[in-house]
Write an enzyme that holds these catalytic residues in place. Structure first.
Site, PDB file in Angstrom:
ATOM      1  N   GLU A 121       5.269   5.805  -0.482  1.00  0.00           N
ATOM      2  CA  GLU A 121       4.736   4.572  -1.337  1.00  0.00           C
ATOM      3  C   GLU A 121       4.907   4.827  -2.787  1.00  0.00           C
ATOM      4  O   GLU A 121       4.948   3.475  -3.446  1.00  0.00           O
ATOM      5  CB  GLU A 121       3.069   4.883  -1.040  1.00  0.00           C
ATOM      6  CG  GLU A 121       2.724   4.298   0.323  1.00  0.00           C
ATOM      7  CD  GLU A 121       2.833   2.822   0.498  1.00  0.00           C
ATOM      8  OE1 GLU A 121       2.845   2.148  -0.186  1.00  0.00           O
ATOM      9  OE2 GLU A 121       2.770   2.752   1.593  1.00  0.00           O
ATOM     10  N   ASP A 146      -0.275  -5.006  -1.789  1.00  0.00           N
ATOM     11  CA  ASP A 146       0.636  -5.201  -2.524  1.00  0.00           C
ATOM     12  C   ASP A 146       1.371  -6.536  -2.574  1.00  0.00           C
ATOM     13  O   ASP A 146       0.544  -7.360  -2.326  1.00  0.00           O
ATOM     14  CB  ASP A 146       1.908  -4.288  -1.641  1.00  0.00           C
ATOM     15  CG  ASP A 146       2.554  -5.014  -0.668  1.00  0.00           C
ATOM     16  OD1 ASP A 146       1.991  -5.913  -0.032  1.00  0.00           O
ATOM     17  OD2 ASP A 146       3.666  -4.314  -0.138  1.00  0.00           O
ATOM     18  N   TYR A 168      -3.974   0.998  -5.350  1.00  0.00           N
ATOM     19  CA  TYR A 168      -2.900   0.542  -4.106  1.00  0.00           C
ATOM     20  C   TYR A 168      -2.445   1.842  -3.487  1.00  0.00           C
ATOM     21  O   TYR A 168      -2.624   2.020  -2.333  1.00  0.00           O
ATOM     22  CB  TYR A 168      -1.806  -0.155  -4.774  1.00  0.00           C
ATOM     23  CG  TYR A 168      -0.965  -0.118  -3.727  1.00  0.00           C
ATOM     24  CD1 TYR A 168      -1.059  -1.013  -2.556  1.00  0.00           C
ATOM     25  CD2 TYR A 168       0.328   0.577  -3.786  1.00  0.00           C
ATOM     26  CE1 TYR A 168      -0.067  -1.045  -1.386  1.00  0.00           C
ATOM     27  CE2 TYR A 168       1.274   0.509  -2.632  1.00  0.00           C
ATOM     28  CZ  TYR A 168       1.312  -0.262  -1.571  1.00  0.00           C
ATOM     29  OH  TYR A 168       1.697  -0.355  -0.437  1.00  0.00           O
TER      30      TYR A 168
END
Length: 320
Positions: free
Chosen positions: A60, A161, A143
């Site tokens: 990520e 995203d 996020y």
């Protein structure tokens, strides 16, 4: 499997235009999108069970603003060298910057190093499961916390995203592109359309992200092969062109970012501190070069030493 009536009313979707009359009900999309994902999802290393939560977290950080093709080789090398957070935390942050290579936005390397140190100190070396604990880690924003909790631990979180936002803008909002920055209305919509079951919600999060990456792309959406083509509000409206502010791609050549990259490349390749003269040779314009170097120092990516020499940072990663 679907959001509650109160969740829908709380979003104000109709009032804000995010759910025009022709937009589909979330329950109509869950099955087709998740089934499509089961057939077409890429076999990526961070999706495999052996990746664990740390592998998911590393991916990520690396995938932010960087395509999968560039991330894959660096990800494999990173996990081979640092298979656990404690392995990374035990090394100077400069080694994280060095291993980051040319992925771009190297402050992410420092943030990941800082997160690894915090995981080692606060959580015994295991990536925490709780969303609040993830969010409290250095360098981890909303996020990333939601993505790790969802993809690593199968929890129910809205994961927004760029790809997901584009899918939602088209499927539910009837617009070609989402706003430039994530809005409160988008967050409400993402929560409202989550399946109620944790495992299904986690699968939905991954599926919508993959749909945006492979089919509902920014430049050439492959609508004919989209599992929700007949339900998509944008498609039903005739695929109207974007009518908001112009969407300009980020320039690179000649920018401070390019200069910073060249300076960092010299420091990454060096086995020891680098003299100022060596750094001066990478860019002809002295004012821009000095500004870029000062920025790297301010960001904690470069450490100045006595006698005008520089090196990658050896101390703790700065809190971010």
């Amino acid at each position: 499997m679907t959001a509650t009536t109160s969740e829908h009313s709380a979003t104000g979707l109709t009032a804000t235009g995010l759910r025009p009359p022709e937009s589909p009900a979330p329950t109509d999309l869950h099955g087709p999108v998740i089934d499509w994902f089961g057939e077409h999802a890429r076999d990526l290393p961070w999706r495999r069970p052996e990746a664990g939560a740390w592998g998911v977290m590393v991916s990520e950080f690396m995938l932010q603003q960087t395509p999968v093709s560039r991330v894959l080789p660096v990800y494999e090398q990173w996990l081979a060298r640092w298979p656990r957070p404690a392995d990374l935390a035990a090394e100077p942050p400069g080694e994280a910057v060095r291993a980051w290579g040319r992925l771009g936005y190297p402050r992410r390397a420092l943030r990941l190093h800082g997160a690894a140190a915090a995981i080692t100190e606060r959580h015994g070396g295991d990536v925490p499961k709780e969303h609040a604990q993830l969010l409290a880690l250095p360098g981890v924003g909303e996020y990333t916390a939601a993505a790790v909790a969802s993809f690593a631990y199968g929890q129910r979180h809205a994961v927004l995203d760029t790809n997901v936002r584009r899918v939602f803008a088209r499927a539910f909002g009837g617009r070609e592109f989402p706003p430039t920055a994530t809005t409160a209305a988008e967050r409400r919509l993402a929560r409202a359309v989550l399946p109620e079951d944790d495992a299904t919600a986690a699968r939905w999060a991954a599926a919508t992200m993959e749909l945006g990456a492979l089919v509902c792309t920014a430049r050439k959406p492959d609508c004919e092969n989209c599992p929700i083509m007949d339900l998509c509000a944008w498609r039903r409206a005739g695929s109207p062109a974007h009518d908001g502010p112009p969407r300009r791609g980020q320039s690179y050549a000649g920018t401070d970012r390019q200069v910073r990259g060249r300076l960092l490349a010299v420091l990454r390749d060096a086995v020891g501190p680098v003299p100022q003269a060596t750094l001066d040779a990478v860019w002809d314009e002295p004012v821009q070069r000095a500004r870029a170097l000062d920025g790297l120092v301010a960001d904690g990516l470069v450490e100045p030493l006595e006698n005008g020499v520089y090196r990658l940072p050896q101390g703790r990663s700065p809190a971010m």
